[in-house]
Scaffold this motif. Structure first.
Motif, PDB file in Angstrom:
ATOM      1  N   VAL A   1      16.586   1.618   3.960  1.00 31.45           N
ATOM      2  CA  VAL A   1      16.313   2.964   4.468  1.00 31.45           C
ATOM      3  C   VAL A   1      14.848   3.321   4.269  1.00 31.45           C
ATOM      4  O   VAL A   1      14.186   3.880   5.161  1.00 31.45           O
ATOM      5  CB  VAL A   1      17.234   3.980   3.778  1.00 31.45           C
ATOM      6  CG1 VAL A   1      16.811   5.417   4.138  1.00 31.45           C
ATOM      7  CG2 VAL A   1      18.680   3.738   4.174  1.00 31.45           C
ATOM      8  N   LEU A   2      14.295   2.992   3.105  1.00 34.95           N
ATOM      9  CA  LEU A   2      12.896   3.296   2.837  1.00 34.95           C
ATOM     10  C   LEU A   2      11.969   2.513   3.782  1.00 34.95           C
ATOM     11  O   LEU A   2      10.959   3.042   4.255  1.00 34.95           O
ATOM     12  CB  LEU A   2      12.562   2.975   1.377  1.00 34.95           C
ATOM     13  CG  LEU A   2      13.203   3.885   0.322  1.00 34.95           C
ATOM     14  CD1 LEU A   2      12.849   3.404  -1.083  1.00 34.95           C
ATOM     15  CD2 LEU A   2      12.749   5.329   0.511  1.00 34.95           C
TER      16      LEU A   2
ATOM     17  N   ALA B   1      12.721   1.483   6.827  1.00 36.57           N
ATOM     18  CA  ALA B   1      12.854   2.086   8.163  1.00 36.57           C
ATOM     19  C   ALA B   1      12.053   3.380   8.255  1.00 36.57           C
ATOM     20  O   ALA B   1      11.366   3.645   9.268  1.00 36.57           O
ATOM     21  CB  ALA B   1      14.330   2.346   8.456  1.00 36.57           C
ATOM     22  N   VAL B   2      12.094   4.205   7.226  1.00 41.15           N
ATOM     23  CA  VAL B   2      11.318   5.450   7.230  1.00 41.15           C
ATOM     24  C   VAL B   2       9.836   5.153   7.263  1.00 41.15           C
ATOM     25  O   VAL B   2       9.050   5.801   7.972  1.00 41.15           O
ATOM     26  CB  VAL B   2      11.691   6.303   5.996  1.00 41.15           C
ATOM     27  CG1 VAL B   2      10.744   7.502   5.870  1.00 41.15           C
ATOM     28  CG2 VAL B   2      13.130   6.777   6.094  1.00 41.15           C
ATOM     29  N   GLY B   3       9.401   4.132   6.515  1.00 41.92           N
ATOM     30  CA  GLY B   3       7.996   3.761   6.515  1.00 41.92           C
ATOM     31  C   GLY B   3       7.538   3.278   7.871  1.00 41.92           C
ATOM     32  O   GLY B   3       6.439   3.647   8.342  1.00 41.92           O
TER      33      GLY B   3
ATOM     34  N   ALA C   1       8.861   4.079  10.745  1.00 41.81           N
ATOM     35  CA  ALA C   1       8.860   5.234  11.657  1.00 41.81           C
ATOM     36  C   ALA C   1       7.614   6.082  11.463  1.00 41.81           C
ATOM     37  O   ALA C   1       6.978   6.528  12.449  1.00 41.81           O
ATOM     38  CB  ALA C   1      10.119   6.065  11.428  1.00 41.81           C
ATOM     39  N   LEU C   2       7.217   6.313  10.236  1.00 42.07           N
ATOM     40  CA  LEU C   2       6.019   7.099   9.960  1.00 42.07           C
ATOM     41  C   LEU C   2       4.767   6.380  10.460  1.00 42.07           C
ATOM     42  O   LEU C   2       3.824   7.010  10.972  1.00 42.07           O
ATOM     43  CB  LEU C   2       5.906   7.377   8.459  1.00 42.07           C
ATOM     44  CG  LEU C   2       6.962   8.318   7.867  1.00 42.07           C
ATOM     45  CD1 LEU C   2       6.799   8.422   6.368  1.00 42.07           C
ATOM     46  CD2 LEU C   2       6.862   9.704   8.517  1.00 42.07           C
TER      47      LEU C   2
END
Length: 211
Positions: A191-192, A194-196, A198-199
């Motif tokens: 999850v981390l 994927a968030v990275g 995306a950002l």
């Protein structure tokens, strides 16, 4: 004997017969006295003399039963050269002592008071052979009960604080802990990531629009 009263004649017979009785009583009294004198000597000694009581023997105060490893870590001069008994997990390695290979060094550890205490134990190679597992990452070492002499400043080993083992017993065998793969443990990391990503994509998009 004519004219002598019967009572006097009877008394003379009793007097003549009284000496053997007195002698028999004296002999019996001497025998009883000798028996009473010999009873205390034979009551506390067997044929080999192994159970003989020594009234001059002093009580032995040089044994401290079931001492903790933490107590040895904080020991003062009172514990020096005393016989103690500890229980702990074998950790680290089996270190050979000297060129002969007759002796070994091992380390016992115990978690006490929310901290780990250790003590170095000097034992024979035969005693060390009882250890099947040494504690490390993923492995719980064998638990030993060791009785021996504790030295606060050992004269044989350059002033090292150690325990010279006399009796070594295995309380519990060691065991290995196999790591089991669990995919759920990867979810937070994924999850981390994927968030990275995306950002990062948003950042590049905004930068391109500003050109």
């Amino acid at each position: 004997m004519r004219g002598v009263p019967l009572s006097v004649r009877g008394g003379g017979c009793a007097a003549r017969g009284g000496w053997p009785v007195r002698v028999a009583r004296l002999v019996l009294a001497c025998a009883l006295a000798a028996t009473c004198a010999l009873v205390p000597l034979t009551a506390f000694a067997d044929d080999e003399g192994e159970n003989r009581v020594n009234p001059q023997q002093r009580p032995d105060s040089s044994f401290i039963y079931d001492t903790s490893i933490d107590a040895l870590g904080e020991a003062d001069a009172y514990y020096d050269n005393q016989t103690v008994q500890v229980v702990g997990e074998v950790v680290g390695d089996n270190i050979r002592s000297g060129v002969s290979g007759r002796f070994r060094w091992i380390t016992l550890a115990a978690v006490e008071k929310d901290s780990t205490s250790t003590v170095s134990v000097f034992m024979t190679a035969e005693q060390a052979a009882k250890i099947d597992t040494y504690g490390k990452y993923g492995t719980t070492g064998a638990k030993l009960q060791v009785r021996g002499t504790f030295h606060l400043v050992c004269p044989e080993h350059e002033g090292l604080t150690d325990l010279h083992a006399d009796i070594v017993s295995v309380v519990e065998k060691g065991r290995h802990h196999e790591d089991v793969f669990d995919a759920n443990e990867l979810v937070p990391g994924a999850v981390l990531v994927a968030v990275g990503l995306a950002l990062m994509g948003v950042f590049y998009f905004l930068r391109e629009r500003q050109r």
